[in-house]
Design a protein around this motif. Structure first.
Motif, PDB file in Angstrom:
ATOM      1  N   PHE A 177       0.834  -1.197   0.000  1.00 40.95           N
ATOM      2  CA  PHE A 177       0.000   0.000   0.000  1.00 40.95           C
ATOM      3  C   PHE A 177       0.867   1.245   0.000  1.00 40.95           C
ATOM      4  O   PHE A 177       1.989   1.261   0.505  1.00 40.95           O
ATOM      5  N   LYS A 178       0.317   2.295  -0.609  1.00 38.96           N
ATOM      6  CA  LYS A 178       1.005   3.577  -0.685  1.00 38.96           C
ATOM      7  C   LYS A 178      -0.049   4.661  -0.820  1.00 38.96           C
ATOM      8  O   LYS A 178      -1.011   4.504  -1.568  1.00 38.96           O
ATOM      9  N   GLY A 179       0.134   5.751  -0.099  1.00 38.61           N
ATOM     10  CA  GLY A 179      -0.804   6.856  -0.177  1.00 38.61           C
ATOM     11  C   GLY A 179      -0.588   7.813   0.966  1.00 38.61           C
ATOM     12  O   GLY A 179       0.516   7.935   1.489  1.00 38.61           O
ATOM     13  N   TYR A 180      -1.658   8.508   1.335  1.00 38.67           N
ATOM     14  CA  TYR A 180      -1.558   9.439   2.447  1.00 38.67           C
ATOM     15  C   TYR A 180      -2.772   9.315   3.355  1.00 38.67           C
ATOM     16  O   TYR A 180      -3.837   8.874   2.949  1.00 38.67           O
ATOM     17  N   VAL A 181      -2.556   9.730   4.588  1.00 40.65           N
ATOM     18  CA  VAL A 181      -3.608   9.784   5.594  1.00 40.65           C
ATOM     19  C   VAL A 181      -3.546  11.184   6.204  1.00 40.65           C
ATOM     20  O   VAL A 181      -2.478  11.618   6.634  1.00 40.65           O
ATOM     21  N   ASN A 182      -4.663  11.894   6.229  1.00 41.50           N
ATOM     22  CA  ASN A 182      -4.702  13.223   6.814  1.00 41.50           C
ATOM     23  C   ASN A 182      -4.986  13.082   8.310  1.00 41.50           C
ATOM     24  O   ASN A 182      -6.018  12.539   8.697  1.00 41.50           O
ATOM     25  N   VAL A 183      -4.026  13.536   9.126  1.00 39.45           N
ATOM     26  CA  VAL A 183      -4.135  13.436  10.588  1.00 39.45           C
ATOM     27  C   VAL A 183      -3.792  14.783  11.214  1.00 39.45           C
ATOM     28  O   VAL A 183      -3.306  15.686  10.542  1.00 39.45           O
ATOM     29  N   HIS A 184      -4.021  14.888  12.511  1.00 37.25           N
ATOM     30  CA  HIS A 184      -3.661  16.095  13.246  1.00 37.25           C
ATOM     31  C   HIS A 184      -2.271  15.933  13.844  1.00 37.25           C
ATOM     32  O   HIS A 184      -1.920  14.860  14.343  1.00 37.25           O
TER      33      HIS A 184
END
Length: 181
Positions: A62-69
């Motif tokens: 898997f590859k991608g992004y996760v938007n977190v604080h």
């Protein structure tokens, strides 16, 4: 927990060899698990199933992004997520998922659901400390960072104090005895 049908892979009709499956993981996937730490998710998942005569080998890339604080400023940012996970599916008398790298499913099964492995792989690929890239390179302009700098101990006073170490006057008297000979 109810299984998501899109992550159930039927393997009965597949020939022996490698088979590829592609998935898009979004925030709704994590909402199914009631995991609310991600603001947004965009991860591409490639699943390689290698079917053998007595077992199935899965590789999740898997590859991608996760938007977190951010843990420091609480500002949202996109955290890159990259990883892979390998596990084996064997056939046995009853279902057993106690071993993290081995899944045993009953004889006669014709499909396997991999949603739990996807979920765990992505969550565990996240860093333990989530720091906004702007904090590390100093480009982030945040009210919280300004307040932290304002409340931090003054580094200049500490530098001056360390430049002139204060000694005990009793030691000075003893040093004088050595030089008076």
């Amino acid at each position: 927990m109810k299984e998501l049908k899109e992550f159930t892979i039927p393997f009965v009709g597949l020939k022996i060899g490698k088979h590829n499956f592609d998935f898009e993981i979004t925030k709704t996937f994590f909402e199914h698990f009631e995991y609310e730490e991600f603001n947004d998710v965009n991860v591409k998942l490639d699943v390689v199933l290698e079917k053998k005569t007595t077992l199935l080998e899965f590789t999740l890339d898997f590859k991608g992004y996760v938007n977190v604080h951010c843990d420091i400023t609480n500002e949202p940012y996109n955290q890159e997520v990259v990883g892979d996970y390998h596990f084996v599916v064997k056939f046995g008398d009853e279902f057993n998922d106690e071993n993290e790298d081995l899944l045993i499913i009953p004889h006669g099964s014709h499909e396997v659901n991999i949603q739990q492995y996807i979920y765990e792989s992505i969550v565990l690929a996240m860093p333990t400390r989530r720091i906004h890239p702007g904090v590390e390179d100093g480009t982030l302009d945040s009210d919280i960072l300004k307040k932290l700098e304002e409340l931090s101990p003054n580094g200049k006073e500490q530098e001056n104090a360390s430049a002139k170490p204060e000694t005990d006057p009793r030691w000075d008297k003893l040093k004088k005895l050595l030089t008076d000979k």
